[in-house]
Scaffold this motif. Sequence first.
Motif, mmCIF file in Angstrom:
data_model
loop_
_atom_site.group_PDB
_atom_site.id
_atom_site.type_symbol
_atom_site.label_atom_id
_atom_site.label_comp_id
_atom_site.label_asym_id
_atom_site.label_seq_id
_atom_site.Cartn_x
_atom_site.Cartn_y
_atom_site.Cartn_z
ATOM 1 N N LEU A 187 0.836 -1.200 0.000
ATOM 2 C CA LEU A 187 0.000 0.000 0.000
ATOM 3 C C LEU A 187 0.871 1.249 0.000
ATOM 4 C CD1 LEU A 187 -2.597 -1.013 2.769
ATOM 5 C CD2 LEU A 187 -2.825 -1.290 0.287
ATOM 6 N N ASP A 188 0.610 2.135 -0.950
ATOM 7 C CA ASP A 188 1.240 3.455 -0.972
ATOM 8 C C ASP A 188 0.118 4.461 -1.160
ATOM 9 O OD1 ASP A 188 2.756 5.704 -1.231
ATOM 10 O OD2 ASP A 188 3.910 5.032 -2.972
ATOM 11 N N LEU A 189 -0.550 4.774 -0.035
ATOM 12 C CA LEU A 189 -1.775 5.571 -0.057
ATOM 13 C C LEU A 189 -1.721 6.664 1.010
ATOM 14 C CD1 LEU A 189 -4.275 2.549 -0.187
ATOM 15 C CD2 LEU A 189 -3.635 4.009 -2.123
ATOM 16 N N PRO A 190 -2.458 7.760 0.794
ATOM 17 C CA PRO A 190 -2.495 8.820 1.815
ATOM 18 C C PRO A 190 -3.107 8.350 3.131
ATOM 19 C CG PRO A 190 -3.302 9.625 -0.299
ATOM 20 C CD PRO A 190 -3.192 8.145 -0.429
ATOM 21 N N GLN A 191 -4.119 7.470 3.041
ATOM 22 C CA GLN A 191 -4.796 6.938 4.232
ATOM 23 C C GLN A 191 -4.812 5.408 4.173
ATOM 24 O OE1 GLN A 191 -8.405 9.398 3.407
ATOM 25 N NE2 GLN A 191 -8.162 10.088 5.534
ATOM 26 N N PRO A 192 -3.676 4.784 4.352
ATOM 27 C CA PRO A 192 -3.598 3.320 4.180
ATOM 28 C C PRO A 192 -4.472 2.541 5.148
ATOM 29 C CG PRO A 192 -1.577 4.198 5.177
ATOM 30 C CD PRO A 192 -2.378 5.378 4.719
ATOM 31 N N TRP A 193 -4.766 3.110 6.318
ATOM 32 C CA TRP A 193 -5.586 2.390 7.291
ATOM 33 C C TRP A 193 -6.977 2.076 6.755
ATOM 34 C CZ3 TRP A 193 -3.505 7.266 7.900
ATOM 35 C CH2 TRP A 193 -4.385 8.347 7.799
ATOM 36 N N LEU A 194 -7.439 2.870 5.785
ATOM 37 C CA LEU A 194 -8.758 2.600 5.201
ATOM 38 C C LEU A 194 -8.758 1.339 4.338
ATOM 39 C CD1 LEU A 194 -9.837 6.215 4.120
ATOM 40 C CD2 LEU A 194 -10.474 4.957 6.209
ATOM 41 N N SER A 211 3.033 -1.255 4.127
ATOM 42 C CA SER A 211 2.482 0.076 3.883
ATOM 43 C C SER A 211 3.607 1.087 3.909
ATOM 44 C CB SER A 211 1.437 0.424 4.946
ATOM 45 O OG SER A 211 0.995 1.758 4.785
ATOM 46 N N PHE A 212 3.683 1.905 2.857
ATOM 47 C CA PHE A 212 4.693 2.960 2.779
ATOM 48 C C PHE A 212 4.040 4.298 3.098
ATOM 49 C CE2 PHE A 212 6.715 6.425 0.478
ATOM 50 C CZ PHE A 212 8.041 6.279 0.816
ATOM 51 N N SER A 213 4.594 5.013 4.087
ATOM 52 C CA SER A 213 4.047 6.317 4.483
ATOM 53 C C SER A 213 5.180 7.288 4.773
ATOM 54 C CB SER A 213 3.169 6.189 5.728
ATOM 55 O OG SER A 213 2.056 5.355 5.488
ATOM 56 N N PRO A 214 5.071 8.525 4.297
ATOM 57 C CA PRO A 214 6.125 9.513 4.575
ATOM 58 C C PRO A 214 6.067 10.101 5.980
ATOM 59 C CG PRO A 214 4.433 10.472 3.174
ATOM 60 C CD PRO A 214 4.093 9.015 3.314
ATOM 61 N N CYS A 215 4.912 10.010 6.649
ATOM 62 C CA CYS A 215 4.750 10.654 7.959
ATOM 63 C C CYS A 215 4.489 9.611 9.046
ATOM 64 C CB CYS A 215 3.592 11.653 7.933
ATOM 65 S SG CYS A 215 3.788 12.958 6.699
ATOM 66 N N ILE A 216 5.052 9.835 10.217
ATOM 67 C CA ILE A 216 4.907 8.885 11.312
ATOM 68 C C ILE A 216 3.471 8.845 11.822
ATOM 69 C CG2 ILE A 216 5.473 10.500 13.176
ATOM 70 C CD1 ILE A 216 6.619 6.817 12.824
ATOM 71 N N GLU A 217 2.714 9.933 11.676
ATOM 72 C CA GLU A 217 1.311 9.932 12.099
ATOM 73 C C GLU A 217 0.498 8.926 11.278
ATOM 74 O OE1 GLU A 217 3.233 13.624 13.319
ATOM 75 O OE2 GLU A 217 3.040 12.639 11.368
ATOM 76 N N THR A 314 6.044 -0.118 6.927
ATOM 77 C CA THR A 314 5.419 -0.907 7.985
ATOM 78 C C THR A 314 5.019 -2.266 7.430
ATOM 79 O OG1 THR A 314 4.578 1.066 9.110
ATOM 80 C CG2 THR A 314 3.507 -1.037 9.625
ATOM 81 N N PHE A 315 5.497 -3.327 8.052
ATOM 82 C CA PHE A 315 5.204 -4.694 7.622
ATOM 83 C C PHE A 315 4.376 -5.398 8.686
ATOM 84 C CE2 PHE A 315 9.058 -3.472 5.450
ATOM 85 C CZ PHE A 315 8.912 -4.006 4.180
ATOM 86 N N ALA A 316 3.481 -6.279 8.239
ATOM 87 C CA ALA A 316 2.656 -7.052 9.162
ATOM 88 C C ALA A 316 2.263 -8.360 8.494
ATOM 89 C CB ALA A 316 1.421 -6.274 9.586
ATOM 90 N N ARG A 317 2.126 -9.407 9.274
ATOM 91 C CA ARG A 317 1.745 -10.730 8.765
ATOM 92 C C ARG A 317 0.314 -11.047 9.184
ATOM 93 N NH1 ARG A 317 4.918 -14.636 6.845
ATOM 94 N NH2 ARG A 317 6.779 -13.557 7.651
ATOM 95 N N LEU A 318 -0.465 -11.561 8.232
ATOM 96 C CA LEU A 318 -1.852 -11.911 8.528
ATOM 97 C C LEU A 318 -1.901 -13.021 9.558
ATOM 98 C CD1 LEU A 318 -4.826 -11.340 7.717
ATOM 99 C CD2 LEU A 318 -4.627 -13.247 6.112
ATOM 100 N N GLN A 319 -2.702 -12.818 10.579
ATOM 101 C CA GLN A 319 -2.812 -13.788 11.652
ATOM 102 C C GLN A 319 -3.535 -15.028 11.158
ATOM 103 O OE1 GLN A 319 -4.464 -12.092 15.150
ATOM 104 N NE2 GLN A 319 -4.215 -13.917 16.406
ATOM 105 N N CYS A 320 -2.950 -16.190 11.419
ATOM 106 C CA CYS A 320 -3.570 -17.448 10.996
ATOM 107 C C CYS A 320 -4.752 -17.775 11.913
ATOM 108 C CB CYS A 320 -2.549 -18.580 11.037
ATOM 109 S SG CYS A 320 -1.208 -18.416 9.847
#
Length: 322
Positions: A187-194, A211-217, A314-320
């Motif tokens: 994901l390279d989006l302004p609001q990746p959480w969506l 997810s790639f984000s330029p800002c820590i917020e 930010t990397f994350a693995r899908l929970q089995c």
Amino acid sequence: MLPTESKKALSFKRCIEDGDLVIVYERHDVMKPVKVSKDGVLQNRFGFYKHSDWIGKPLGTKVFSNKGKFVYLLAPTPELWTLVLSHRTQILYIADISFVVMYLEVVPGCVVLESGTGSGSLSTSLARAVAPTGHVYSFDFHEQRAVSAREDFEKTGISSLVTVEVRDIQGEGFPEKLSGLADAVFLDLPQPWLAVPSAAKMLKQDGVLCSFSPCIEQVQRTCEVLRSDFIEIRTFEVLLRTYEVKEVKEVKMDTSSMVDESHEDDNGGMRPCKRKHRSNEDDTVSRDNSSSNATSVVMARPCSEARGHTGYLTFARLQCLA
């Protein structure tokens, strides 16, 4: 199996043919993509080069202009393509791309979803990583960017490995037809959480999201949503420090003009050594010999202009599910 043109483009171990895309390399910061045609001519500050002289030569060949100056004809690898492509958006560079491909665990045969496509820098590297049997599905909400990306993928011979669609992933999510098929999502989006809930549905069990984000917020909000369905949540900032290697001249000191005039003083101590007074003639001789005392030394030092912060990965693995 891949079409013939894709096999050729991905091998990079062949001779140049009419219609091929090559990277013309003048120096490390002056390169351009050129489509070879038998009647074509390249003109630059070194003179002109006939494309007909290139055909039949292996990639990596040094070719000469009418003035005797040369350039190199290189294969359009993802690394070089990243440096010469048209910047329709801010792009990811090699340091971030290599990190993404590794931590997403992308290997031949993988299915990868990407949003957004942008200038296609990452897409090109993902396509090489999944070849020859995998596929990259890339989405961008901007129609003209999607069209331009398709054209670029045709030029570089990877169109059979990448499907580009126009879609607002933040608002609509990924297509349901891809549910459970993706090995990785980027994901390279302004609001990746969506887009995180939709990405979770697309991933196979144990699949990885980045997810790639330029800002820590942005990172903080994304991580809050990731905790629902993902584990092993990690964020990295990749900082690359480049060194330039140069040959410099080192001048050795001429100590022949130094004489030891030290001697014991009245208290039994030693007076310091003094430099012998030289005439103008001596100075002239010394300057004339300085060039002969110079030696070449190769030195490496940090570049004065270094690219700093690009963004957070930010990397994350899908929970089995049990």
